[in-house]
Structures are given as structure tokens and as C-alpha cells.
Design an enzyme around this catalytic site. Structure first.
Site, short mmCIF file in Angstrom:
data_model
loop_
_atom_site.label_atom_id
_atom_site.label_comp_id
_atom_site.label_asym_id
_atom_site.label_seq_id
_atom_site.Cartn_x
_atom_site.Cartn_y
_atom_site.Cartn_z
N GLU A 1 0.84 -1.19 0.00
CA GLU A 1 0.00 0.00 0.00
C GLU A 1 0.88 1.25 0.00
OE1 GLU A 1 -2.41 1.46 -0.84
OE2 GLU A 1 -4.06 1.46 0.60
N ASP B 1 -4.16 5.35 6.11
CA ASP B 1 -4.72 6.59 6.66
C ASP B 1 -5.76 6.20 7.73
OD1 ASP B 1 -5.20 9.36 6.77
OD2 ASP B 1 -6.75 9.25 5.25
N LYS C 1 -0.02 6.97 8.54
CA LYS C 1 -0.53 8.21 9.15
C LYS C 1 -1.40 7.80 10.33
CE LYS C 1 -1.89 11.48 5.88
NZ LYS C 1 -2.96 12.11 5.08
N PHE D 1 -1.90 16.10 4.16
CA PHE D 1 -2.16 15.40 2.91
C PHE D 1 -0.91 15.46 2.04
CE2 PHE D 1 -3.91 14.37 -1.20
CZ PHE D 1 -4.79 13.36 -0.87
N ASP E 1 -1.64 10.72 -5.10
CA ASP E 1 -2.22 11.78 -5.93
C ASP E 1 -3.07 12.74 -5.12
OD1 ASP E 1 -4.31 9.73 -5.49
OD2 ASP E 1 -5.51 11.01 -6.78
N ARG F 1 1.16 12.04 -9.05
CA ARG F 1 1.64 10.69 -8.76
C ARG F 1 3.08 10.48 -9.20
NH1 ARG F 1 -2.64 7.32 -7.34
NH2 ARG F 1 -4.63 7.72 -8.34
#
Ligand code: IMP
Ligand code: MG
Length: 178
Positions: A98, A102, A130, A151, A158, A164
């Protein structure tokens, strides 16, 4: 060209490669008795998968799943399988790849799905973690870097499908998130 949108670089390409080498060595050691099938989650994990497998000294196979329902900067409810695996996971040891964990919703659903399909074991390797945003009780087995509640973009990640291809991980200028 995309560089002008970046407020700060959090993790450089050199740091990512160095960490991928360390994780690759750990994974090689942990799976020396049997190679895992690496299941990469599209599309964010692709650059990390490509770097990581160079440093795993095993006969690795990999396949892809697309499950995200991530819109803009907020992760929403349940996930949908947009593209399923081509490989049967029955009896296999799975290493899910991954880009970032999040809330943990995506991975907790993916892990459940893989066990339902008969996987023997499921572990997770993620480039970023995170933990401050977690709502599901899930922990990756191999973590590249921990990041703050910000973020991030780049190295596969992205913002509305953009950024990306940046070779590093960064944070966008505030006005771009409006
Ligand atoms: P979760 O289900 O909330 O853990 O979301 C995981 C997915 O959300 C990741 O695979 C990413 O695609 C996306 N995501 C979460 N945080 C970020 C971020 O900071 N930048 C880009 N994508 C993110
Ligand atoms: Mg993702």
C-alpha cells in the site's frame, strides 16, 4: 513543472530508496521459507512496489487489486472492488503493498476479503503510515515512514489524480487544496 506546486519535500527519493532496501532485506529474511504473493493496491502503490521488489531476494510474484473509493482529501465509508486479483490466493501467504495507511478502512476491508478468499496469511507493507487518522484497528507489518496528519502527494500518491509521478513525497501549497 509540478515542482512549483510543492510547499515542502517531506521524504526525498534517496530516503525512499534507502528505506526500500531495508524493508526488502527484512521481507527477504521473514519469507525465506516461502515467497509471498505481493498484492499491490492500485494505483498509488505502483512506484513503491517497483522499488521494493528490486531489494527482495526471493522469487516474488505480484498481482493487483483496485479497491479505493477515495475522493479528494477525505476517505469515505465502505470500499468497492473495482478490479479483483487474477491470481487465486487460496493457501497463499499474501503481502499487501500500500502507499499510505490513513483511516485504515481500505486495508481492513482488503485483509478481510483476502482471508475470506482462503489466504493462509496476510501481512501489509506500506510506504507511509498516518496513525493519527486511524479509525480501524489495523497495523502494517512493514512501514516505510510515519507521517503527520498532512495530505501528501508524490511517489504514486495523488491529489485528484495529479502528482503521482513526482519522485519524492511532498506537501502541496495550501491554495491548491482549496
Ligand atoms: P484509508 O482507507 O483511509 O486508510 O485510505 C487509504 C488510501 O487513501 C490510500 O491508499 C491513499 O490512496 C489515500 N490517501 C490517504 N491519505 C492520503 C494522502 O495524504 N495523500 C494521498 N492519498 C492518500
Ligand atoms: Mg491507495
Amino acid at each position: 513543472m509540478l515542482e512549483k506546486d510543492i510547499k515542502k519535500v517531506l521524504i526525498s527519493e534517496e530516503q525512499i530508496i534507502a528505506r526500500a532496501k531495508e524493508l526488502g532485506a527484512e521481507i527477504t529474511e521473514d519469507y525465506k521459507d516461502g515467497s509471498p504473493l505481493m498484492v499491490a493496491l492500485l494505483r498509488g502503490s505502483v512506484p513503491f512496489l517497483a522499488e521494493l521488489i528490486k531489494h527482495i531476494d526471493l522469487d516474488i510474484q505480484y498481482d493487483f487489486m483496485d479497491v479505493t473509493s477515495y475522493e479528494g482529501t477525505e476517505s469515505i465509508g465502505d470500499i468497492k472492488i473495482l478490479k479483483d486479483l487474477d491470481t487465486s490466493v487460496r493457501g497463499l501467504d499474501i503481502l499487501v503493498v500500500e502507499d499510505i495507511v490513513d483511516t485504515g478502512r481500505t486495508l481492513s476491508a482488503v485483509v478481510k476479503t483476502l482471508y475470506n478468499k482462503g489466504a493462509n496469511s496476510v501481512k501489509i507493507v506500506t510506504l507511509l503510515d498516518k496513525p493519527s487518522r486511524r479509525v480501524k484497528d489495523i497495523k502494517a507489518d512493514y512501514i516505510g515512514f510515519e507521517v503527520e496528519n498532512e495530505f501528501v502527494v508524490g511517489y504514486g500518491m495523488d491529489f485528484n489524480q495529479k502528482y503521482r509521478c513526482l519522485p519524492y513525497i511532498g506537501v502541496l501549497k495550501d491554495e491548491l487544496y482549496q
